[in-house]
Design an enzyme around this catalytic site. Structure first.
Site, mmCIF file in Angstrom:
data_model
loop_
_atom_site.group_PDB
_atom_site.id
_atom_site.type_symbol
_atom_site.label_atom_id
_atom_site.label_comp_id
_atom_site.label_asym_id
_atom_site.label_seq_id
_atom_site.Cartn_x
_atom_site.Cartn_y
_atom_site.Cartn_z
ATOM 1 N N SER A 1 0.937 -1.305 0.026
ATOM 2 C CA SER A 1 -0.102 0.104 -0.058
ATOM 3 C C SER A 1 0.946 1.328 0.157
ATOM 4 O O SER A 1 1.957 1.133 0.554
ATOM 5 C CB SER A 1 -0.944 0.176 1.516
ATOM 6 O OG SER A 1 -1.631 1.176 1.226
ATOM 7 N N TYR B 1 -0.776 -0.875 10.496
ATOM 8 C CA TYR B 1 -1.122 -1.174 9.210
ATOM 9 C C TYR B 1 -0.018 -0.780 8.299
ATOM 10 O O TYR B 1 0.505 -1.743 7.522
ATOM 11 C CB TYR B 1 -2.375 -0.770 8.780
ATOM 12 C CG TYR B 1 -2.957 -1.190 7.347
ATOM 13 C CD1 TYR B 1 -3.253 -2.139 6.885
ATOM 14 C CD2 TYR B 1 -2.771 -0.111 6.436
ATOM 15 C CE1 TYR B 1 -3.631 -2.492 5.593
ATOM 16 C CE2 TYR B 1 -2.837 -0.437 5.019
ATOM 17 C CZ TYR B 1 -3.540 -1.500 4.496
ATOM 18 O OH TYR B 1 -3.804 -1.950 3.391
#
Ligand code: NAP
Length: 252
Positions: free
Chosen positions: A139, A149
């Site tokens: 990401s 994350y």
């Protein structure tokens, strides 16, 4: 493109876009996710529309035994996997330090431990046979300090960039795919409020998969779909870390 690909998380979002694009190119598929009904429905549709061979492998990748089964399938050279798409992912709402640590463990298992095991199995099989490719779906969050994350995705990008160099001579291409916000089930599954994310920041899952496969053909180590996210990522990777963290903190 390769003859057979294993895609994790193909029942929704970016993984589904990979499955459809690969099937349209005539690539046989091994599909890995938890929801068996959805896996069956998807494989019926892919077979019907593209006539490719599909195996389904229901597995919760946070379960060590299930993860082993998927690694064993990747190592099975009687039906070699030419492309591994390490895509399955999910996140939890709330900042690290306020969340349930058991949920953090599951997130770590899914975003780090699972791709690590599958990549290990793939690198061994692919380097032995002298060809293969791995796409690790990370990401753009990897480039900003924004909780657990982001840290997990950063780990995946780092390992992928190293593996790209390390295994190039063995005929294996490794790519870190870094999408920005993409319309999928991801945010709704984590019950995130996405109402403040401007329209221009959203990508389509199919465009993300298309950019990744295009970059894979060019043997690129890093794929960042769309010019806008390439610009933002370049700024994030080169600006002072404190500034990047401050800007990121103002986001969702
Ligand atoms: N959407 C975004 O804005 C965005 C941006 C950057 C990166 N990403 C990354 O892109 C990847 C795909 O996300 P997405 O947005 O396409 O999400 P999605 O639409 O929610 O799809 C997630 C897929 O992963 C599977 N999955 C989830 N947990 C699993 C588990 N424990 N074991 C096996 N499979 C599991 C799901 O199937 P089952 O539920 O049936 O298991 C589903 O097929 C993730 O790695 C995510 O971090 C997403």
């Amino acid at each position: 493109m390769t003859a057979r690909a294993l895609v994790t998380g193909p029942t929704a979002g970016i993984g589904a876009a990979f499955a459809w694009r690969l099937a349209a190119e005539g690539v046989d598929l091994v599909l890995v996710a938890r929801d068996e009904d959805r896996l069956h429905r998807l494989s019926d549709e892919l077979r019907r529309d593209h006539g490719v061979d599909i195996e389904i492998l229901p597995a919760d990748l946070t379960d060590p035994d299930a993860l082993d089964r998927v690694s064993t399938r990747i190592a099975d050279e009687s039906r070699p996997i030419g492309l591994l798409v390490n895509n399955a992912g999910a996140s939890i709402a709330g900042w690290f330090g306020t969340t349930d640590i058991a949920l953090e463990d599951r997130q770590l298992d899914l975003l780090v431990r699972a791709p690590m095991h599958l990549m290990d199995a793939a690198l061994k099989a692919m380097s032995r046979r002298g060809y293969g490719a791995i796409v690790n779906v990370a990401s753009v969050a990897a480039f900003t300090p924004r909780g657990a994350y982001s840290a997990h995705k950063s780990w995946l990008v780092n390992l992928s960039l190293w593996a790209h160099l390390q295994y190039a001579d063995a005929g294996v291409v490794v790519q870190a795919l870094c999408p920005g916000f993409t319309r999928t089930e991801f945010h709704q599954r984590m019950d995130a409020d996405i109402s403040d994310i401007p329209e221009w920041m959203w990508l389509k899952a199919d465009d993300v998969a298309a950019a990744s496969l295009r970059d894979l053909r060019r043997r690129r180590a890093l794929s960042i779909p769309s010019t806008r996210y390439r610009v933002l990522s370049t700024l994030a990777r080169h600006a002072p870390i404190g500034l990047v963290a401050a800007v990121a903190k103002r986001g969702r």
